[in-house]
Design an enzyme around this catalytic site. Structure first.
Site, PDB file in Angstrom:
ATOM      1  N   GLU A 166       0.797  -1.233   0.000  1.00 18.56           N
ATOM      2  CA  GLU A 166       0.000   0.000   0.000  1.00 18.56           C
ATOM      3  C   GLU A 166       0.827   1.280   0.000  1.00 18.56           C
ATOM      4  O   GLU A 166       0.627   2.158   0.843  1.00 18.56           O
ATOM      5  CB  GLU A 166      -0.981  -0.038   1.190  1.00 18.56           C
ATOM      6  CG  GLU A 166      -1.877  -1.273   1.130  1.00 18.56           C
ATOM      7  CD  GLU A 166      -2.775  -1.453   2.365  1.00 18.56           C
ATOM      8  OE1 GLU A 166      -2.691  -0.631   3.290  1.00 18.56           O
ATOM      9  OE2 GLU A 166      -3.534  -2.424   2.399  1.00 18.56           O
ATOM     10  N   ASN A 207       2.165  -4.597  -3.405  1.00 20.76           N
ATOM     11  CA  ASN A 207       0.767  -4.970  -3.237  1.00 20.76           C
ATOM     12  C   ASN A 207      -0.040  -3.729  -2.863  1.00 20.76           C
ATOM     13  O   ASN A 207       0.406  -2.943  -2.030  1.00 20.76           O
ATOM     14  CB  ASN A 207       0.728  -6.002  -2.095  1.00 20.76           C
ATOM     15  CG  ASN A 207      -0.595  -6.692  -1.894  1.00 20.76           C
ATOM     16  OD1 ASN A 207      -1.178  -7.194  -2.844  1.00 20.76           O
ATOM     17  ND2 ASN A 207      -1.057  -6.735  -0.640  1.00 20.76           N
ATOM     18  N   HIS A 243     -10.241  -5.850  -2.663  1.00 23.67           N
ATOM     19  CA  HIS A 243     -11.316  -5.752  -1.658  1.00 23.67           C
ATOM     20  C   HIS A 243     -12.456  -5.002  -2.339  1.00 23.67           C
ATOM     21  O   HIS A 243     -12.456  -3.774  -2.384  1.00 23.67           O
ATOM     22  CB  HIS A 243     -10.824  -4.998  -0.419  1.00 23.67           C
ATOM     23  CG  HIS A 243      -9.753  -5.732   0.320  1.00 23.67           C
ATOM     24  ND1 HIS A 243      -9.998  -6.917   0.981  1.00 23.67           N
ATOM     25  CD2 HIS A 243      -8.442  -5.485   0.480  1.00 23.67           C
ATOM     26  CE1 HIS A 243      -8.881  -7.350   1.530  1.00 23.67           C
ATOM     27  NE2 HIS A 243      -7.914  -6.503   1.243  1.00 23.67           N
ATOM     28  N   GLU A 271      -6.001 -10.426  -2.220  1.00 23.46           N
ATOM     29  CA  GLU A 271      -6.843 -10.313  -1.012  1.00 23.46           C
ATOM     30  C   GLU A 271      -8.322 -10.235  -1.378  1.00 23.46           C
ATOM     31  O   GLU A 271      -9.091  -9.466  -0.796  1.00 23.46           O
ATOM     32  CB  GLU A 271      -6.441  -9.072  -0.191  1.00 23.46           C
ATOM     33  CG  GLU A 271      -4.963  -9.047   0.161  1.00 23.46           C
ATOM     34  CD  GLU A 271      -4.563  -7.872   1.056  1.00 23.46           C
ATOM     35  OE1 GLU A 271      -5.439  -7.211   1.636  1.00 23.46           O
ATOM     36  OE2 GLU A 271      -3.339  -7.629   1.180  1.00 23.46           O
ATOM     37  N   ASP A 273     -12.034 -10.181  -1.699  1.00 22.24           N
ATOM     38  CA  ASP A 273     -13.323 -10.378  -1.028  1.00 22.24           C
ATOM     39  C   ASP A 273     -14.312  -9.395  -1.650  1.00 22.24           C
ATOM     40  O   ASP A 273     -13.918  -8.387  -2.240  1.00 22.24           O
ATOM     41  CB  ASP A 273     -13.254 -10.263   0.512  1.00 22.24           C
ATOM     42  CG  ASP A 273     -12.571  -9.017   1.033  1.00 22.24           C
ATOM     43  OD1 ASP A 273     -12.633  -7.967   0.360  1.00 22.24           O
ATOM     44  OD2 ASP A 273     -11.988  -9.082   2.127  1.00 22.24           O
TER      45      ASP A 273
END
Ligand code: G2I
Length: 456
Positions: A166, A207, A243, A271, A273
């Protein structure tokens, strides 16, 4: 407490291996795990596509059904928190590798890769680090030591590291962090170089989130990777966290993956979701299936997209619910480990041709509460996800002479070994996403095995 589960689903009744368990008219009953066991594991489907499918995990949960599914369905594990700086070095010079070691050992025992997450971040750092006052030279040396120690400890055991996590703001400028503020943007190249020195075979990633589609942030990441490549800095891949929000998979996802691949780096969905406003219902779950399927399909379509990892595989182990109040149900399994439509969306994108089961299900779970020398208290919970009931009936057979003496929140009768319980006047309705529980007292002697229950 021992629990047995029976599921009742609607529609498609003829799933492989279940014929012998069909009961009643228009219904079938089967244990949740055996029903799911008929599905080809995601990791096998992914392998056939040349892909790796992963999940974030919590080390302490890797037993029972959680462990069975983590070990059998996925070919890669990412520690959700166990490898973060604040976890591994909470006190300066004092290391705790317990959970990280546990996850690595579990992965090795199950033939899985590990994605290391994460070495350089602005969150979940130890307070001794964030509260300290450091010169740039001290900060640089702290970071180098951290990376060398952690990557070195797991040398040869980690397939890929999220080295830097990030680093960007939404507008594509660098995020103000302890690292950027103290060391400038070169902290990124240095971190990659130090990680490479500590484990030359690990694939090294940057990432970030909100970089799934083509936008200002992903373009900044693209330009950074291009620059690092041109400078000979060891960068092997980019992680798109993903996300996402229901119905909002970026239309440029595959194009974005492809442009990174064209730079000569791998891409991983790290990641994934997809959260929805609660409660879930069958319409939302169907949309979520389509969304999961399109994300996985975008990865399948690009050969350099190597891994899709979900950020928790069950709704009972997701960061979403506590972070976004009112949102949840973001993973492919419900909180009771039943695969959701989203699971079958992933499977289909990985080439599964199995007919998925019907979308909605209500299940009944029997458990023994307290037990004493002659008696026990039991309960049955009826839960619905993607389906609902306006009345219910639960039956089972007591094979060891147990005898119901009293029930509450249901009307129960027993004839010989056959027990039959129906809803009370006030609790026949089980709404989508909710549950109803009834209880009873019973006598036992000798043994008190948990019976299989049938919901009808
Ligand atoms: O926030 C979602 C993810 C975004 N990308 C980087 C990931 O590393 C991040 O993961 C989450 C974990 O899933 C959460 O579990 O990172 C969160 C912290 O930013 C994690 O939450 C923390 C809680 O904030 C702590 O209170 C808690 O002690 O999890 C800790 C362990 O359960």
């Amino acid at each position: 407490m021992r629990t047995s589960r029976t599921s009742r689903t609607f529609g498609n009744l003829l799933r492989a291996g279940l014929a012998g368990l069909v009961v009643g008219v228009g219904l079938f009953a089967a244990g949740a795990a055996p029903a799911h066991a008929a599905d080809t594991p995601l990791r096998d489907l992914a392998a056939a596509q040349g892909k790796v499918i992963g999940t974030a995990v919590t080390g302490s949960k890797l037993t029972g059904t959680y462990g069975d599914l983590a070990g059998s369905q996925f070919s890669s594990l990412t520690p959700g928190n166990a490898m973060k700086w604040g976890t591994v070095e909470p006190t300066r010079g004092s290391f705790n590798w317990t959970e990280a070691d546990q996850i690595v050992a579990f992965a090795q025992a199950h033939g899985q890769q590990v994605r290391g997450h994460t070495l350089v971040w602005h969150n979940q750092n130890p307070s001794w680090l964030t509260n300290g006052t450091w010169t740039p030279a001290q900060l640089s040396s702290l970071l180098q030591n951290h990376i060398s120690t952690e990557v070195g400890r797991y040398k040869g055991e980690i397939a890929a590291w999220d080295v830097v996590n990030e680093p960007f703001n939404e507008d594509g400028t660098y995020r103000s962090t302890i690292w950027y503020d103290g060391l400038g943007s070169d902290y990124i190249a240095n971190a990659l170089t130090w990680a490479h020195a500590a484990d030359p075979n690990a694939k090294l990633y940057i990432n970030d989130y909100n970089v799934e589609g083509v936008n200002a942030k992903s373009t900044a990441l693209y330009n950074l990777v291009k620059d690092l490549k041109s400078r000979g800095v060891p960068i092997d891949g980019v992680g798109l966290q993903a996300h996402l929000i229901l119905g909002q998979v970026p239309s440029s996802l595959q194009q974005n993956i492809q442009r990174f691949a064209d730079l000569g780096v791998d891409v991983a969905i790290t990641e994934l979701d997809i959260r929805m406003a609660l409660p879930s219902d069958s319409t939302k779950l169907a949309q979520q299936k389509a969304d999961f399927k399109s994300v996985v399909a975008a990865c399948v379509a690009v050969s350099r997209c190597v891994n899709v990892t979900v950020w928790g595989f069950t709704d009972s182990d997701s960061w979403v619910d506590s972070t976004f109040p009112g949102y949840g149900a973001a993973t492919p399994y419900d909180a009771n480990y039943a695969p959701k439509p989203a699971y079958y969306g992933i499977a289909e994108a990985l080439g599964s041709t199995t007919t998925p089961p019907p979308t909605g299900a209500c299940t009944a779970a029997y458990s023994v509460g307290s037990q004493w020398n002659t008696g026990f208290t039991g309960q049955v919970t009826i839960s619905c996800s993607g389906a609902s009931l306006s009345s219910w009936h639960v039956s089972w057979t007591y094979g060891a002479g147990q005898q119901i003496t009293q029930a509450w929140n249901a009307t129960c009768s027993q004839s010989g070994t056959a027990v039959s319980c129906a809803n009370a006047s006030y609790n026949g309705t089980v709404a989508d996403g909710s549950s109803v529980t009834f209880g009873f007292n019973a006598s036992w002697s000798g043994s008190n095995p948990v019976p299989a229950v049938t919901l009808s």
